[in-house]
Design an enzyme around this catalytic site. Structure first.
Site: not given
Length: 391
Positions: A70-71, A154, A203-204, A328
């Site tokens: 994503g980053t 998030n 994905a994760h 993060c």
């Protein structure tokens, strides 16, 4: 002791479907750019995953570009040098929500002086009047902006009115991006209904492997500038040999995650029950974002007078995994920038923890959490007993 995992927003357990696809890909050899049989087999795994990921958001598979996560996906698209067809389509100013993920809040590939945060209200929702005024001011300067606002936060789970934001931004000639990483598999996500030009996934967060993400465009006329240059992989939009195994696992997880939407009402009930447990019989508790639409499986709550670090460690010792803020930003001492943007006082923000559910959660978590939460509170709030006077 049975572990109780309540940190899906950090990373979800690997789904069996994703594990099977991942292992199957690892057991084969072949570079997806090679023309021999082994290479073609690897290419087929990638293209199958491309279809599966596209289907999760109602997109055209040809408009899916795989990344390392994503980053990377966010950093790639948050950039000024886009193209519209064969012509440059440069944007020269970036507007981001004040509660964005740090990979967007950092401004991507824009110069710092070309980035402005749009304020959110006390529930974490974008202040639409502020966005409108800023877009009007940029239009007066004949600037061409990009607007990036995440679909679901998030940390708090707050869901933004992306379709309304996109409509407003497009009226000012802006390119619109949404980070939909936390939203997919938890609420319905359709790129056309959102009205954005591009969205990003990881994905994760949905039970796929770590190390895979995706950029998905709404149409093929508008093209982002590649971040990684190299060969012709991913239609020349992302150089470097594809991570076939992770991408295959991503595709399988995306297909499975689409079925999770049947759990939305159940997750909402469980989320609210967890909030009730935290609010019963202990210090006062505050649910952040409670006045806004939220993801059904995300709870951000602060307990008065107890530091988040204390709760996270104490719960971990009781076999419960939760987090304080974004994974993060682990190790941070300062309060969450998300809660700060919502106007939460620093001392209160330091008490906020996040609980998040997912595909492997079941109703047993409610009784287990209640028992363990009560033990944690008893341990933390127990007052030292004064020694009895000598006889």
């Amino acid at each position: 002791m049975q572990r109780l995992y309540l940190d899906y927003n950090a990373t979800a357990p690997l789904r069996p479907e994703a594990r099977e696809a991942l292992v199957a890909a690892l057991e084969e050899v072949g570079n997806a750019s090679s023309v021999h049989a082994e290479g073609r087999a690897a290419r087929q795994r990638i293209e199958t995953a491309r279809q599966q990921v596209a289907a999760l958001v109602g997109a055209d598979p040809k408009l899916v570009t795989f990344t390392s996560g994503g980053t990377e996906a966010n950093t790639t698209v948050v950039a000024p040098d886009w193209r519209f067809g064969a012509e440059p389509h440069r944007v020269n100013f970036l507007l981001v929500g004040a509660a964005e993920h740090v990979s967007v809040l950092a401004g991507g590939r824009f110069a710092p002086e070309k980035v402005q945060a749009i304020a959110v209200d006390s529930d974490g929702l974008i202040q639409m009047d502020g966005l409108r005024r800023t877009l009007e001011a940029l239009a007066a300067e004949e600037a061409r902006p990009m607007v990036s606002v995440m679909l679901a936060n998030n940390e708090t789970g707050v869901i933004q009115p992306i379709a309304e934001i996109a409509d407003l931004a497009h009226g000012a000639g802006a390119i619109v991006h949404t980070d939909a990483i936390q939203a997919v598999g938890r609420i319905p996500v359709d790129i056309a209904a959102l009205g954005v030009d591009v969205l990003t996934l990881s994905a994760h967060k949905i039970g796929g492997p770590q190390g895979a993400g995706a950029i998905i465009r709404a149409n093929d006329a508008l093209t982002f500038p590649p971040l990684l240059l190299g060969g012709g992989q991913e239609s020349r939009l992302r150089g470097g040999t594809e991570n076939v195994a992770a991408i295959a696992g991503f595709g399988a997880a995306a297909e499975a995650a689409s079925q999770d939407l049947t759990l939305v009402d159940t997750w909402s009930a469980w989320r609210d029950r967890l909030a009730a447990v935290i609010g019963e019989g202990g210090p006062p508790a505050t649910v952040y974002g409670a006045g806004a639409p939220r993801l059904p499986q995300t709870l951000c709550v602060g307990v008065d007078g107890i530091a988040a670090e204390t709760l996270v460690i104490a719960l971990d010792l009781e076999g419960v995994a939760v987090s304080s803020g974004s994974a993060c930003s682990s190790g941070k001492v300062a309060p969450s920038h998300v809660l700060a943007a919502m106007g939460v006082p620093p001392e209160a923000a330091k008490s906020a923890i996040r609980l998040s559910l997912g595909w492997e959660s079941d109703e047993n978590i409610l009784d287990l959490f209640q028992t363990r939460w009560r033990r944690v509170l008893e341990t933390i709030t127990r007052k030292p007993q004064r020694a009895a006077p000598a006889a």
